[in-house]
Design an enzyme around this catalytic site. Structure first.
Site, PDB file in Angstrom:
ATOM      1  N   ARG A 105       0.650  -1.255   0.402  1.00  0.00           N
ATOM      2  CA  ARG A 105       0.223   0.080  -0.336  1.00  0.00           C
ATOM      3  C   ARG A 105       0.808   1.592  -0.222  1.00  0.00           C
ATOM      4  O   ARG A 105       0.370   2.115  -0.414  1.00  0.00           O
ATOM      5  CB  ARG A 105      -1.349   0.308   1.334  1.00  0.00           C
ATOM      6  N   GLN A 106       2.228   1.269   0.418  1.00  0.00           N
ATOM      7  CA  GLN A 106       3.129   2.287  -0.132  1.00  0.00           C
ATOM      8  C   GLN A 106       3.620   1.878  -0.994  1.00  0.00           C
ATOM      9  O   GLN A 106       4.698   1.334  -0.967  1.00  0.00           O
ATOM     10  CB  GLN A 106       3.781   1.867   1.690  1.00  0.00           C
ATOM     11  N   HIS A 139      -0.501  -5.060  -4.779  1.00  0.00           N
ATOM     12  CA  HIS A 139      -1.998  -3.716  -4.052  1.00  0.00           C
ATOM     13  C   HIS A 139      -2.370  -2.571  -5.788  1.00  0.00           C
ATOM     14  O   HIS A 139      -2.651  -2.521  -6.213  1.00  0.00           O
ATOM     15  CB  HIS A 139      -1.926  -3.272  -3.162  1.00  0.00           C
ATOM     16  N   ASP A 181     -14.183   2.118  -4.745  1.00  0.00           N
ATOM     17  CA  ASP A 181     -13.711   2.973  -4.844  1.00  0.00           C
ATOM     18  C   ASP A 181     -13.109   3.616  -6.105  1.00  0.00           C
ATOM     19  O   ASP A 181     -12.984   2.368  -7.152  1.00  0.00           O
ATOM     20  CB  ASP A 181     -12.027   3.555  -4.101  1.00  0.00           C
ATOM     21  N   LYS A 204     -16.056   8.051  -2.681  1.00  0.00           N
ATOM     22  CA  LYS A 204     -16.150   8.233  -1.062  1.00  0.00           C
ATOM     23  C   LYS A 204     -15.620   9.689  -1.088  1.00  0.00           C
ATOM     24  O   LYS A 204     -14.860   9.645  -2.131  1.00  0.00           O
ATOM     25  CB  LYS A 204     -14.766   7.361  -0.395  1.00  0.00           C
ATOM     26  N   ASP A 230     -12.414  -6.188  -3.884  1.00  0.00           N
ATOM     27  CA  ASP A 230     -10.716  -5.523  -4.125  1.00  0.00           C
ATOM     28  C   ASP A 230     -10.244  -6.030  -3.300  1.00  0.00           C
ATOM     29  O   ASP A 230     -10.029  -7.921  -3.257  1.00  0.00           O
ATOM     30  CB  ASP A 230     -11.441  -4.547  -2.770  1.00  0.00           C
ATOM     31  N   THR A 238     -14.518   0.654   5.996  1.00  0.00           N
ATOM     32  CA  THR A 238     -14.974   1.345   4.335  1.00  0.00           C
ATOM     33  C   THR A 238     -15.804   0.206   3.780  1.00  0.00           C
ATOM     34  O   THR A 238     -17.056   0.255   3.184  1.00  0.00           O
ATOM     35  CB  THR A 238     -14.155   1.423   4.014  1.00  0.00           C
TER      36      THR A 238
END
Length: 339
Positions: A105-106, A139, A181, A204, A230, A238
């Site tokens: 995620r980074q 991701h 999203d 969102k 997802d 969420t």
């Protein structure tokens, strides 16, 4: 057939259950027993990691099965130290099988003075001596470019498509795939295409980080059985909110298909108390007892696809062939009926 010797599997402590399942599946494919290499991955009293391999691996084609899930740092260090042990023991080739790639995620600098941790982890794995990486649903697809070695990124959507067609047989005309999203639209569109279903998006709006000001559904979901898709579900806040919004907009049912069930903190309780009828995850991360006992959480096995991918890599055959339904049906035979 490859000139390299038989593939050998070794596992850290992150997901022993999946590693043993992969070995069993490979045994079925090969018609001979495939076992995990005998090794110990332990801690000294100060929590330093120690690895010892009890079998000869000189000249062998080695596959380290190790997710970098919680505790991410410990599991990552196990992977690096196991790689070093194999490299110093003269293994011919080392493939890191990382069902869940932590720190993904980074993957970019979203704001000033922040790291790109996914690139740092890629550098660590490469410099440790890994020759190839096999993973599932990164991701962000561009993370493959962070490595200077080959990366095979498998996808869960073909397996999810089989699962949906099996569990919702006769109801496919009522299905609608939903992206939670805007960033996940490509992933949702891929699944929607596979099951021939329309696509909706939950948009969102955030006033500040970590707080959702509101959600808007783009597309009509009235009278539809919605499937939210997802790659990661962490605290499930969420996800559960999106399910509520879809039900308010007229959806008859909401189900979720998430590749990596991180499910930290209050996630399991939230899912059980939510309006979602089911949350389907893979076993890329070792499920906790709470996850296994949750009434509306179901786990799809990944051992069949990983076992076949390892055999394809070992034999010099295509890995992308596993993205095709016709290839997956025989691999998952017994779990899902033929259409």
């Amino acid at each position: 057939m490859s000139t390299i010797t038989e593939p050998k599997l070794i596992a850290g402590n992150a997901n022993q259950t999946l590693a043993k399942s992969i070995a069993r599946r490979m045994s079925m494919h090969r018609g001979m027993s495939v076992n995990l290499v005998d090794a110990r991955v332990e801690r000294f009293n100060d929590q330093e990691i120690f690895v010892e391999v009890f079998e000869n691996v000189r000249g062998e084609d080695m596959y380290i099965i190790q997710s970098t899930s919680n505790p991410a740092n410990d599991n990552l260090m196990e992977l690096l130290i196991m790689t070093d042990a194999l490299r110093r023991s003269s293994a011919s080739r080392i493939t890191a099988v990382i069902p869940y790639f932590g720190y993904a995620r980074q993957d970019r600098r979203a704001k000033a003075r922040t790291p790109i941790s996914a690139k740092l982890v890629a550098n660590l794995i490469t410099r440790a001596g890994v020759d190839r990486v096999l993973t599932l649903d990164l991701h962000a697809a561009q993370i493959q470019g962070f490595f200077d070695i080959p990366v095979d990124n498998l996808y869960a959507s073909p397996v999810f498509a089989l699962d949906i067609e099996h569990h919702f047989k006769g109801q496919m005309d009522d299905m609608m795939v939903v992206s939670p999203d805007v960033g996940g639209v490509a992933r949702a569109r891929e699944l929607a295409k596979r099951i021939n279903a329309p696509l909706a998006i939950v948009d969102k709006r955030r006033e500040k980080a970590g707080e959702i000001a509101g959600m808007t559904v783009i597309g009509s979901v009235e009278g539809k059985k919605c499937i939210i898709v997802d790659d990661i579900c962490d605290t499930a806040g969420t996800l559960c909110k999106a399910a509520e919004v879809l039900m308010e907009q007229g959806a008859t049912e909401v189900h979720s298909y998430i590749t990596h069930g991180v499910l930290s903190g209050p996630a399991v309780e939230r899912v059980q108390n939510s309006v979602m009828k089911s949350l389907v995850i893979t076993d890329s991360i070792e499920p906790s007892e709470a996850v296994r006992n949750a009434r509306n959480i179901r786990i799809v096995p990944t051992a069949p696809i990983f076992a076949q991918a390892i055999l394809n890599i070992w034999g010099g055959m295509s890995v992308s062939s596993l993205f095709e339904t016709d290839t997956l049906i025989p691999i998952y035979e017994g779990l899902y009926q033929r259409p």
